[in-house]
Design a protein around this motif. Structure first.
Motif, PDB file in Angstrom:
ATOM      1  N   ASN A  80      13.818   0.337  94.324  1.00 44.58           N
ATOM      2  CA  ASN A  80      12.741  -0.442  93.680  1.00 44.58           C
ATOM      3  C   ASN A  80      11.429   0.355  93.690  1.00 44.58           C
ATOM      4  OD1 ASN A  80      14.520  -2.547  93.307  1.00 44.58           O
ATOM      5  ND2 ASN A  80      13.843  -3.679  95.112  1.00 44.58           N
ATOM      6  N   ARG A 105      10.927  -2.926  99.162  1.00 46.93           N
ATOM      7  CA  ARG A 105      10.751  -1.640  98.506  1.00 46.93           C
ATOM      8  C   ARG A 105      10.950  -0.527  99.521  1.00 46.93           C
ATOM      9  NH1 ARG A 105       5.987   1.203  96.478  1.00 46.93           N
ATOM     10  NH2 ARG A 105       6.356   2.034  94.390  1.00 46.93           N
ATOM     11  N   GLU A 161       9.985   1.881  91.126  1.00 52.24           N
ATOM     12  CA  GLU A 161       9.191   1.866  89.909  1.00 52.24           C
ATOM     13  C   GLU A 161       7.866   1.135  90.138  1.00 52.24           C
ATOM     14  OE1 GLU A 161      12.248   1.102  90.210  1.00 52.24           O
ATOM     15  OE2 GLU A 161      13.443   2.375  88.887  1.00 52.24           O
ATOM     16  N   GLU A 162       6.875   1.522  89.368  1.00 54.59           N
ATOM     17  CA  GLU A 162       5.526   0.976  89.548  1.00 54.59           C
ATOM     18  C   GLU A 162       5.497  -0.528  89.331  1.00 54.59           C
ATOM     19  OE1 GLU A 162       0.964   1.792  87.907  1.00 54.59           O
ATOM     20  OE2 GLU A 162       2.643   3.036  87.258  1.00 54.59           O
ATOM     21  N   VAL A 163       6.413  -1.018  88.459  1.00 55.39           N
ATOM     22  CA  VAL A 163       6.415  -2.448  88.165  1.00 55.39           C
ATOM     23  C   VAL A 163       6.755  -3.277  89.400  1.00 55.39           C
ATOM     24  CG1 VAL A 163       8.842  -2.483  87.482  1.00 55.39           C
ATOM     25  CG2 VAL A 163       7.273  -4.174  86.526  1.00 55.39           C
ATOM     26  N   TYR A 164       7.448  -2.656  90.375  1.00 53.30           N
ATOM     27  CA  TYR A 164       7.847  -3.391  91.573  1.00 53.30           C
ATOM     28  C   TYR A 164       6.794  -3.335  92.678  1.00 53.30           C
ATOM     29  CZ  TYR A 164      12.526  -3.385  89.535  1.00 53.30           C
ATOM     30  OH  TYR A 164      13.599  -3.556  88.712  1.00 53.30           O
ATOM     31  N   GLN A 165       5.782  -2.462  92.532  1.00 53.93           N
ATOM     32  CA  GLN A 165       4.850  -2.259  93.634  1.00 53.93           C
ATOM     33  C   GLN A 165       4.069  -3.528  93.977  1.00 53.93           C
ATOM     34  OE1 GLN A 165       2.410   1.183  93.233  1.00 53.93           O
ATOM     35  NE2 GLN A 165       1.456   0.952  95.224  1.00 53.93           N
ATOM     36  N   LYS A 166       3.498  -4.188  92.963  1.00 54.80           N
ATOM     37  CA  LYS A 166       2.738  -5.410  93.228  1.00 54.80           C
ATOM     38  C   LYS A 166       3.656  -6.527  93.720  1.00 54.80           C
ATOM     39  CE  LYS A 166      -1.061  -4.500  90.022  1.00 54.80           C
ATOM     40  NZ  LYS A 166      -1.830  -4.987  88.850  1.00 54.80           N
ATOM     41  N   MET A 167       4.883  -6.543  93.217  1.00 54.68           N
ATOM     42  CA  MET A 167       5.830  -7.559  93.677  1.00 54.68           C
ATOM     43  C   MET A 167       6.167  -7.346  95.149  1.00 54.68           C
ATOM     44  SD  MET A 167       8.321  -7.514  90.326  1.00 54.68           S
ATOM     45  CE  MET A 167       9.398  -8.792  90.960  1.00 54.68           C
TER      46      MET A 167
END
Length: 758
Positions: A547, A563, A549-555
């Motif tokens: 996980n 992550r 990818e940048e899209v998962y960082q805030k999640m």
């Protein structure tokens, strides 16, 4: 007798004699070659089934350690197997078990006693830890946000590596059917005692990891620990008055309505003076800062009076100002115990001795982190331990694990394969762990609402644990890998890689095959070996990265998903923060060898001065393996530990520095086989090759003898067939002769036939 016969045969009548005895000679040839075929085949079977198998068993006795008694332990004297030369009892299981529990120093001392005049051939001192330490030559520039300039420090006289002997001793050892379980402690000794003081007392400037540990364990990883310690001390040391305190607080312009005597309450709550808060001042200050950083809280209590959020923020900012004023008041004076001026970043950096940094000595003092972690600070690279300390750590770790508390220390005994050639020398458990969960604690050991850990140490683990594939302990302990033992199984001679367990990373690393070559044993004797190196494949496969990818960082930051811990660092590096009590240590090969960055400008070497692109064996992790036994005959295990400076725009004190990765030290762990060990392995290889070649030669000669026997058999068969045909021809001629009339009758009949024809 004709002239030709006289010319070719010296013995008159020899031709007829040979002709008469040809059958006999061919029969003798047939019997001879049949016997030779049987003899050669029997010799080949003997070499293959007995001699070769005997050597195979001899090699197995040498590399395996069983838990059974052994007749090979009998000697001329009672108990001789305990102390005599190992070469006399290398097949003795009891001696192998005894040596497994001994340290390298104990084995070396015993070897020197037994081989007083051949110690260079038979004796090896053991593992050497060679270390270079990095020195920051421009700390003031780094504090101001510029690029660090690094130099490499070694021995004072020649600049070579600082070398320590590492002697590890096992205890609580238990040998099972196939595995051995043990605890272990290690102690270190400097190799050059005559220059120890000169070498290890050298002063270097480096990052204060004690402060980074305190920041890492602070709320949001902000450096408010500095104003907590220095700000409260400044109120006392600078004789702050009520008026001065109120002026600083009002100067924040965040609130214009203040209660009476708020300056006195402020000093009473946060000054370390004995008539004020005293020892409670720091505790009060840390509660203030954590309230300010928690946006959900609207009020704070100061000396029993409630203040609103803006007023609380003003007080926190004022503590930071007092801390900075106290800090800057030293001007050109050194701030102790850091040994630096405030402009050099005293507190963020420290100037101390190499011996204290490495942990060979006690360590250095850090008043900033001592508030949270009251102990001396060091990197613990060559920190010696005792059996009592290890036992205490195991007990503490076992208790923490059973209660769901994170503990990166030992939880129990390690377990290693010792008595089967499959996975020989490989870990099955490391310090009580079957799985490595500390790098992904929240994913592998999630907690319930009550704070209790839901998943036990051994699993089963939820899907979010390391992306659904928890890391399992495995790989070689570093001395032995899977053995081929001639033909019993496929060995490293056909494997594209081997796995070696990294104690620092707590996971196996893949070493790829590089080359096959002959390693000199002694003089003209050589042993065939295979070299393996830690390359990009091994570094990539060992990463805990899912996980990413940048899209998962805030999640991940919101707690929606988990992550990988290695996501935000370059490939070829590993984040040790989760297992270092939030000290942001980074693992890599020396000088960031094999580290890859998607953006070259962000590569760690490009953000340091004094580093060149590393090439060659100086920076490579390599092992050399003898395939038949699986023994690692040469080992060069290298690693570099760096630290990433915490940086946040909301910092209270150190605000200008970049979040750069600064190397602390690099080391390589070396251990080589003795000349006698290499000769022994060379002997096994030559014996295997010789016996196998003898087997092939005997089988080949047996096959040739069998073909010769078939040839003589064919000649006998042909002669017998020709003789039978000749006898039949003679018999037919005789029958024809007997069936025809006499000579006169035949002549009269012929004349009558001619008269009739006329």
């Amino acid at each position: 007798m004709g002239e030709d016969e006289k010319g070719t045969l010296a013995w008159p009548g020899a031709h007829r004699a040979l002709a008469r005895n040809a059958t006999l000679l061919r029969a003798i040839g047939l019997v001879t070659f049949v016997c030779l075929s049987i003899v050669f085949s029997t010799a080949g079977i003997y070499l293959r089934s007995w001699q070769l198998q005997f050597k195979i068993q001899e090699l197995k006795d040498y590399i395996l350690i069983s838990n059974q008694p052994d007749s090979a332990c009998k000697g001329a004297l009672s108990g001789e197997w305990v102390y005599a030369a190992f070469e006399k009892f290398m097949g003795c299981e009891a001696r192998q078990r005894e040596d497994f529990t001994r340290s390298d120093k104990e084995i070396f001392d015993q070897c020197v006693t037994n081989h007083e005049y051949a110690r260079n051939k038979y004796c090896q001192r053991g593992r050497e830890i060679q270390i270079f330490v990095f020195n920051i030559t421009n700390p003031q520039d780094v504090v101001d946000g510029l690029t660090p300039r690094m130099t490499e420090i070694g021995r004072k006289a020649d600049g070579g590596p600082l070398i320590f002997y590492k002697d590890c001793k096992t205890f609580n050892t238990e040998f099972g059917t196939t595995e051995v379980e043990f605890n272990e402690y290690c102690y270190y000794t400097y190799k050059y005692p005559d220059t120890e003081e000169a070498d290890l007392s050298q002063q270097v400037v480096t990052v204060n990891v004690g402060l980074l540990e305190a920041i890492g364990n602070s709320l949001d990883k902000i450096d408010y620990i500095v104003p907590v310690v220095w700000g409260t001390l400044a109120l006392e040391m600078m004789n702050a008055t009520t008026t001065i305190a109120e002026d600083y607080i009002r100067g924040q312009l965040l609130s214009f309505a203040w209660p009476n005597n708020f300056g006195a309450q402020y000093l009473a709550e946060f000054s370390t003076a004995q008539d004020m808060a005293g020892y409670r001042a720091r505790d009060n200050a840390i509660r203030l800062f954590e309230m300010v950083l928690d946006t959900k809280q609207e009020y704070c209590q100061v000396n029993g009076t409630q203040y609103d959020r803006n007023q609380c923020v003003s007080m926190a900012n004022s503590l930071a100002i007092f801390a900075k004023r106290y800090y800057e008041s030293f001007q050109t004076y050194l701030i102790q115990p850091y040994g630096l001026r405030y402009k050099d970043g005293a507190g963020l950096f420290v100037k101390t001795s190499i011996g204290d940094l490495l942990g060979y000595y006690a360590g250095y003092d850090d008043p900033l982190s001592a508030y949270m972690f009251p102990r001396k600070v060091s990197w613990d690279v060559v920190r010696s331990q005792t059996q009592v300390e290890v036992n205490a750590a195991v007990s503490a770790g076992r208790a923490d694990s059973s209660n769901g508390v994170k503990n990166t220390g030992p939880l129990g005994r390690s377990s290693m394969v010792a008595n089967t050639i499959d996975n020989l020398g490989g870990y099955t458990q490391y310090r009580g762990r079957t799985f490595v969960t500390e790098f992904d604690w929240e994913g592998c050991r999630p907690t319930s609402k009550t704070g209790q850990v839901v998943v036990p140490q051994e699993g089963p683990f939820p899907p979010q644990c390391n992306g659904g594939t928890p890391q399992k302990v495995g790989g070689s302990r570093g001395l032995q890998v899977k053995a081929k033992v001639w033909s019993l199984q496929e060995g490293v001679d056909v494997d594209p890689y081997i796995e070696i367990f990294s104690e620092t990373l707590m996971r196996p690393l893949k070493y790829s095959v590089v080359e096959d070559f002959d390693l000199q044993a002694e003089n003209k004797d050589f042993v065939a070996v295979r070299r393996f190196e830690l390359r990009d494949l091994g570094l990539r496969d060992a990463r805990i990265a899912f996980n990413c990818e940048e899209v998962y960082q805030k999640m991940a930051e919101a707690g929606v998903l988990n992550r990988g811990s290695d996501c935000d660092i370059h490939q070829g590096m590993f984040d040790l923060t989760p297992v270092s009590n939030e000290i942001p240590y980074m693992w890599s090969l020396p000088h960031f060898y094999q580290v890859q960055a998607t953006d070259p400008t962000q590569h760690p070497r490009n953000n340091l001065i004094g580093f060149v692109t590393p090439t060659g064996p100086r920076y490579q992790n390599m092992v050399v393996v003898e395939p038949e036994s699986g023994r690692i005959v040469e080992s060069l295990m290298k690693e570099q530990i760096s630290v990433r400076l915490y940086h946040d725009e909301r910092n209270y004190f150190f605000t200008k520095h970049k979040p750069v990765i600064i190397p602390l030290y690099w080391k390589f762990d070396t251990k080589n086989a003795t000349t006698a060990e290499r000769l022994l392995l060379s002997f096994f290889q030559s014996e295997f090759r010789g016996l196998n070649a003898g087997f092939i030669a005997c089988i080949t000669l047996g096959a040739v003898s069998l073909m010769a026997a078939l040839f003589f058999g064919m000649l006998l068969y042909r002669e017998n067939a020709l003789q039978t045909i000749e006898e039949k021809r003679k018999r037919i001629q005789a029958e024809l002769a007997s069936a025809m009339p006499s000579g006169r009758d035949a002549e009269g009949e012929e004349q009558e036939m001619r008269a009739d024809f006329d």
